[in-house]
Design an enzyme around this catalytic site. Sequence first.
Site, PDB file in Angstrom:
ATOM      1  N   GLY A 169       0.831  -1.200   0.000  1.00  0.00           N
ATOM      2  CA  GLY A 169       0.000   0.000   0.000  1.00  0.00           C
ATOM      3  C   GLY A 169       0.861   1.244   0.000  1.00  0.00           C
ATOM      4  O   GLY A 169       1.978   1.272  -0.509  1.00  0.00           O
ATOM      5  N   GLY A 170       0.333   2.288   0.609  1.00  0.00           N
ATOM      6  CA  GLY A 170       1.065   3.551   0.644  1.00  0.00           C
ATOM      7  C   GLY A 170       2.373   3.444   1.401  1.00  0.00           C
ATOM      8  O   GLY A 170       3.241   4.311   1.279  1.00  0.00           O
ATOM      9  N   GLY A 404      26.500  12.396 -28.570  1.00  0.00           N
ATOM     10  CA  GLY A 404      25.912  13.055 -27.401  1.00  0.00           C
ATOM     11  C   GLY A 404      26.386  12.418 -26.110  1.00  0.00           C
ATOM     12  O   GLY A 404      26.524  13.093 -25.081  1.00  0.00           O
ATOM     13  N   ALA A 405      26.662  11.108 -26.181  1.00  0.00           N
ATOM     14  CA  ALA A 405      27.092  10.412 -24.971  1.00  0.00           C
ATOM     15  C   ALA A 405      28.457  10.938 -24.494  1.00  0.00           C
ATOM     16  O   ALA A 405      28.742  10.938 -23.299  1.00  0.00           O
ATOM     17  CB  ALA A 405      27.146   8.913 -25.220  1.00  0.00           C
TER      18      ALA A 405
END
Length: 510
Positions: A169-170, A404-405
């Site tokens: 759950g939370g 870009g790397a």
Amino acid sequence: MNKILTELEARRGVARMGGGQNRIDAQHAKGKLTARERVDLLLDDDSFEEFDMFKAHRCVDFGMDEQQFPGDGVVTGWGTINGRMIYVYSQDFTVFGGSLSETHAEKICKIMDMAMQNGAPVIGLNDSGGARIQEGVASLAGYAEVFQRNVMASGVVPQISVIMGPCAGGAVYSPAMTDFIFMVKDSSYMFVTGPDVVKTVTNEIVTAEELGGASTHTKKSSVADGAFENDVIALTEVRRLIDFLPLNNRQKPPVRPFFDDPSRVEASLDTLIPQNPNQPYDMKELILKVSDESDFYEIQEDFAKNILTGFIRMEGSTVGVVANQPTVLAGCLDIDASRKAARFVRFCDAFEIPILTLVDVPGFLPGTSQEFGGVIKHGAKLLFAYGEATVPKVTVITRKAYGGAYDVMASKHLRGDFNYAWPTAEIAVMGAKGATEIIHRAALNNQEKITQHTADYEERFANPFIAAEKGFIDEVIIPGSTRRRVCRAFASLRGKSLKNPWKKHDNIPL
Ligand code: HXC
């Protein structure tokens, strides 16, 4: 006086028994330790100082007024790990399944507030059935109080979660906001909704282990940073991790005695790079050979193995390492690798841990699954993380640094302090073959010409010297001398002071 002391001891005895011997036996039968046994193992001997041992819940519904267990299902306090202060909470599954009541939450909040005020890490040992069902919204409120403190503590003191039982759950959202999550194999799981709800809503039949066990979260979802065989090993590893970390964001990382010559030369590194540029080699070998005593604490070892992240020491000081791993996907960057490394870089920067980046990257992984999955935004996370980091940054390019790397991996342009390259480095927009096929498209049918153009391109760009001529590489270094060069570089940066412009906070691509 004696009577009072006897009563105190008797009350303590009751509190120490948690939910009683039967439930303790049941906990042991599952291969799990009790909350107190875990605290004892985590901390130095006799260092634990407990708070709120007698705190009692205030619920009167559902017959709860007749069920009181002093301490209300969580053991909290502070102690030391190798002499350094930490705060800890340890949920007691033997009391209402370790579920979180209003008062249980108050105990956790108290130690979190003290940790923030006094500048010491918080370690949470989680073993809980979630919100105390009998308390309803009071329990939800308790969770939210904890969540708010997780947010405030982020980047102020290290926060570590160990999942040592159910976490549903939370309840998963407090660990999710901490810096590191470790799980115990076969006895812990985390999910927002359990297998029964999943079956009702999506018709999927899945076990708790498949849905949220340690393997799922360390290999598939990357929610967890490590998984260990049992409680004892998990707690020992947390002690090891704490040794690498500063206690808060106002301190430098700890310096420990070291027995390894910072000038040690490793001749074997001179032949680490294979003759064939497409043949992989194990980047871990380089990490181990540059670090003090070959001690590498790896984070997220089982996820996005094309990038390695973790802590080492150099001259006794903690250094965060990010390294492309050529043995997996040729070391390229993809969505998972970018996310993994970006979060690690941000942790290091938040806690003033210098970053060593080892580069052998052929670029970003192409493909529809990457583009549809948002590799642009995820790749930008790593770019952003490096660009905003103000800690000392030393980069060593061993082989490929394409496209870009190249920019992303702590290049000079992203305020790299020392950017070294091995003579085997190839710094270019792309590999020679791909580049030739684009710029000599007209010659594509002439294999001889293409081979010649490819060789020309390699000759021109498959080396570190063009970048060095432009000052993007500070020095081309002999591989065997890497430890000495990097140690000296970090030593020279101990007084580094760099500030980003004032802002409320940045807007990293999420
Ligand atoms: C009160 C709880 C409890 C809970 C367990 N117990 N969970 N009591 N509130 N949430 C009690 C049980 O009644 C039982 O008491 C004892 O703890 C041990 O539980 P068992 O079921 O016997 O143990 P086990 O078989 O190991 O199963 C553990 C479990 C299961 C998987 C955690 O108990 C379970 O599913 N619990 C409910 C989980 C849940 O739905 N929690 C609420 C999630 S919602 P006795 O006296 O019989 O021994 C949530 C919202 C938070 O957390 C939102 C925050 C934003």
